[in-house]
Enzyme design. Structure first.
Site, PDB file in Angstrom:
ATOM      1  N   GLU A 155      -2.188 -32.180  -5.275  1.00 25.57           N
ATOM      2  CA  GLU A 155      -3.430 -32.785  -4.827  1.00 25.57           C
ATOM      3  C   GLU A 155      -3.191 -33.579  -3.551  1.00 25.57           C
ATOM      4  OE1 GLU A 155      -5.781 -34.511  -8.135  1.00 25.57           O
ATOM      5  OE2 GLU A 155      -4.141 -33.757  -9.360  1.00 25.57           O
ATOM      6  N   LYS A 178       3.240 -36.091 -20.375  1.00 27.64           N
ATOM      7  CA  LYS A 178       3.494 -34.945 -21.241  1.00 27.64           C
ATOM      8  C   LYS A 178       4.624 -35.225 -22.218  1.00 27.64           C
ATOM      9  CE  LYS A 178       1.763 -31.808 -17.705  1.00 27.64           C
ATOM     10  NZ  LYS A 178       2.113 -31.057 -16.478  1.00 27.64           N
ATOM     11  N   GLY A 205      -2.577 -23.931 -13.093  1.00 22.21           N
ATOM     12  CA  GLY A 205      -3.442 -22.843 -12.628  1.00 22.21           C
ATOM     13  C   GLY A 205      -4.677 -22.758 -13.485  1.00 22.21           C
TER      14      GLY A 205
END
Lengths: 416, 416
Positions: B182, B197, B295
Site C-alpha cells: 500500500e 497473524k 490477492g
C-alpha cells in the site's frame, strides 16, 4: 460438547502401536481402546492380555464399541471388517488405501445407508491433511489439478539414486533395511500405492469415483543408471508423481508415472520419505503441502485426528460428488515422455508421435515424444517385461482429440 | 443438509470484489449477497445500486441477513461492526487480522456468549488453510512450533533485494507499483501484519491469547545493502519470519524478526508474494504449507470457504484454549542474531552476549551474538531511529534462565 469414544482396534502393527502411543501421550483428549483384535497368537504384545482378542466378532458384536479403527494389511479382510462395522452402525477410521480405492463406491454407499461416518485421512499422504483440506477448504472451488509425491518408499529410493548415485537395487535394499520398504515392495515400487491414493483424492477433489483397475500406474522398477544419468545431466530429479488433471469437456485424467522434475518445481525439494501435494484451484491458485508420508507416529497422529473428528460428530460430506455435476474420467489423453527402449521392436510396439529427441548408442536408446495413455495401458506388461523405462518430461496432459486436431491442422499446413 | 445464506457485506474493495467474483463463479454453492455497505458515495461500483448501502444499520438491523462478511480497512470501525453483528446473533466472517489480533479475547467471548460463529481463515496467510488445519487436524497434538512467512509484501521486497540486487527502496517501489504494497506500507514492512497473524495462529496452535502490544515485531525498513551482501555471500536469503515456539516450563515465545534462511529450509524457496507455514508437531513431525499470501481471488476464495463452512454449521472449537492447560507467553528468551550497528554507543545500548563474530570497517560494523528479547523490545525505537538492522542467524529460541545457567556453568569451567 465432545463424546468419549470406545474404540475397537483391528491390527496392532506399526501404525496400530503408533496410534496407541500417540493416544496415550495426547493432552486433553481421551478415547479408550476397549479391545484390540490381532491375528498372530504367539507374537509378544506391549499391552495387557485383557485388551487382546483373536475373534473379530468380539469387537463387531460389542454394542459398547462405537468406533472401529481398521489398521490391518489384508485389504479383502479389511473390507469385510469395515462393511460389517458400518452395517452395525459403528463409525470407522481406516488407513487402508487399497481397501478404499478398490471398494470406494460400496463404502461410500454403506456409510450413507447406515448413517455412520467413515474417515480415512491417514490413507493418503501420511500426516498431510489433504482429504480434510479438500473436503473442508476446497469444497466450493473448482480445482484444476492435484499432483504430487504420494509414496514415501519410492521417493526415498529415487532420492538416493540421484543424490548418492546408488543403483535402483542398492537404493531399494537401503529402503528395506531402514524399514521404509516392505520385503515385497511391489505395491510401492510399481506405483499401486500412489495410484490408490490418487483414486481416493480424485473423489474428494473432483467428485469422481473411478475403478482403480482402469488407472495406469507405471512404477520405477525398470529404472536404469542411464535414466538416472540422463536426468542428472539435465539437472532433473526423478519423482513418481500421480497426476489428477481437469481437461476440457469436463474430463479428468488420472495416472501415476515417473516424472523428471525441474529445480523450480515445489516437488524438487521433497526428498527421502517425505510426501508433497500440489493443489491448483481456479481462484486460490497453487497450494503446496509437504509432510512425512509414512511412519508409525505421523500415521498414528493422522488416525487420531480422525478419531477426534468423530468425537465431534464429523462426517465427510463428499460435496463435489454430491453436487452431481462431477466430471468424467478419461484415459484418452496424450502425454509427453522420455522412453528408454532396447531395440526397434520396442519402438514399433510403443508408438510415440512428434518425437522431439532421439538418441541411440550401442547400449542406450531413447526417444522423447508424445504417447497416448490408453496405448501405455495396453502395453504396461510389455514395458515391465522388457525392462523399458518411461518418464514424463512435462506435466502437461492433453485430450487426445485436441492433439489429433493439431496434427490434422499441421498436415493441412504441409499440404499447401 | 446445507442452508442458503443471506450475506451482508461490509467493504467492496479488492477482497470484497474478489469474493463477489469467486461467489458468482463457484459451482454447486450459492449464497446471496443481500446488501453491500460501503463508505465512498462517489466511487463507481461493479454491482447494481440496489445492492449498495451507506448505512451499516441497514445490514445490522436486517433480521433476514444471517451472515456478516466484514472486509473493511479500519480495524476499530470493523470491531464495532463485528461486535454488533455477533450481539445480534449473526455469524461473522472477517479477513481483518488487526481487528482480530487487537480484540481476540473480546471477540472470542462475544461469539461464545451469543452462540454464533466467527470465522477468519482469510485473515492469516491468504489461501493457505492454516487456521482450519490447526483447529481440525492438529487439535489433539501438542505442537512444538509454528513459523513461516506470513506477509507477502515484505517477502516480495526481500526476494527482489536478493534475486535482483535491488535496494530496499527500489524493491518497495516495485511492490507498490505492482499493487502488493500500500502507499503507506508501515503495517507490512515494520512487521505488524505478520505479528497480527502470529497472534491469531498462537490461539489456535497453542491455546494462547496474547496482547499483540506485548509481541515484538522488528521489520525490514532498516535493511541496508551491506546486510543483503552479507546474506548473499553466505548463500542465505533474508525472510521476515514470525516464530511461535514452545519452550520448557510450559512457556511459549512469539515474535517477528528478519531471519537468514539457509538453502535447505522449506522457507528458502518461498519467494515473491507467496506465504509458507511450517507446523512442527510432537508426533506428525514437520508439515509445510505454501500458497498465495495475498490477492483478490485467493483471499476471496478463503472467505468463501468460511461462508461455505457456516452453511454447514461450522464453528471454531478453540480446543487448545478450551483445554485450560494452555502454556503461558514469555518474552524472557534469548535468540542468536546478526546486528549491524553504526558506532560503539549502539553496542552499549543493545547488549549482545557470547559474541561469535565481530566485523568493523570504515562504514560497516556488525556482531553476531546472543540477545534477550525483552531487551530488544525495550530498544525497538532506538533500533528503528538509528537505522540499525537485526536478523536472526539461527531459529533456536531459548528461555533466558536456561542461557544464564549455561553461562554460570561456563564460568565455573573457566575458573577451574
Amino acid at each position: 460438547m465432545s463424546k468419549k469414544l470406545k474404540i475397537g482396534l483391528f491390527g496392532f502393527g506399526c501404525v496400530g502401536q503408533g496410534l496407541y502411543h500417540v493416544l496415550n501421550n495426547s493432552t486433553g483428549f481421551k478415547a479408550d481402546i476397549a479391545k484390540i483384535a490381532v491375528k498372530n497368537k504367539t507374537k509378544p504384545r506391549i499391552v495387557g492380555k485383557e485388551l487382546i482378542t483373536y475373534d473379530k466378532w468380539e469387537i463387531l458384536n460389542n454394542p459398547e464399541i462405537d468406533v472401529v479403527v481398521e489398521l490391518i494389511d489384508d485389504a479383502e479382510e479389511a473390507f469385510h471388517i469395515v462393511s460389517e462395522a458400518l452395517k452395525k452402525g459403528k463409525h470407522v477410521v481406516t488407513a487402508n488405501k487399497k481397501l478404499l480405492a478398490t471398494h470406494l463406491e460400496e463404502l461410500y454407499r454403506l456409510q450413507q445407508e447406515n448413517n455412520v461416518s467413515l474417515l480415512y485421512e491417514a490413507s493418503a499422504c501420511g500426516s498431510i491433511p489433504i482429504i480434510r483440506s479438500l473436503e473442508e477448504y476446497f469444497d466450493n472451488e473448482e480445482l484444476e489439478k492435484v499432483s504430487g509425491i504420494f509414496n514415501g518408499t519410492t521417493n526415498y529410493i529415487l532420492t538416493k539414486t540421484i543424490a548418492e548415485k546408488l543403483s535402483y537395487a542398492n537404493a531399494l535394499k537401503q529402503a528395506q533395511d531402514k524399514g521404509f520398504a516392505e520385503s515385497d515392495p511391489t505395491n510401492d515400487v510399481e506405483g499401486f500405492d500412489a495410484k490408490f491414493k490418487a483414486v481416493i483424492i480424485a473423489l474428494h477433489a473432483f467428485g469422481l469415483i473411478i475403478k482403480q483397475e482402469e488407472v495406469l500406474n507405471i512404477g520405477i522398477t525398470t529404472l536404469h543408471e542411464n535414466d538416472i544419468k540422463y536426468a542428472s545431466e539435465k539437472g532433473y530429479k526423478i519423482k513418481l508423481t500421480p497426476i489428477i488433471q481437469r481437461l476440457d469437456d469436463d474430463k479428468v485424467s488420472v495416472f501415476v508415472a515417473p516424472r523428471f522434475i525441474k529445480e523450480h518445481n515445489h516437488l524438487y525439494n521433497v526428498d527421502n520419505e517425505f510426501n508433497g501435494v500440489i493443489v491448483e484451484g481456479k481462484f486460490s491458485g497453487e497450494q503446496f503441502l509437504q509432510g512425512r508420508g509414512a511412519g508409525s507416529y505421523p500415521t498414528g497422529a493422522a488416525v487420531l485426528s480422525d478419531i477426534s473428528a468423530l468425537s465431534h460428530g464429523y462426517k465427510y460430506e463428499f460435496k463435489k460428488y454430491a453436487q452431481k455435476h462431477a466430471p468424467t474420467f478419461t484415459n484418452d489423453v496424450v502425454i509427453e515422455a522420455y522412453f528408454r527402449y532396447n531395440n526397434n521392436d520396442d519402438l514399433k510396439q510403443i508408438i510415440f508421435d512428434e518425437i522431439s529427441e532421439k538418441y541411440t548408442s550401442k547400449d542406450y536408446h531413447y526417444v522423447v515424444g508424445k504417447v497416448n495413455l490408453t496405448h501405455l495401458i495396453a502395453n504396461r506388461d510389455y514395458i515391465l517385461k522388457n525392462n523399458l523405462f518411461i518418464s514424463l518430461v512435462d506435466e502437461k496432459v492433453s485430450l487426445a482429440k485436441e492433439e489429433s486436431k493439431k496434427t490434422v491442422f499441421k498436415k493441412e499446413l504441409v499440404s499447401y
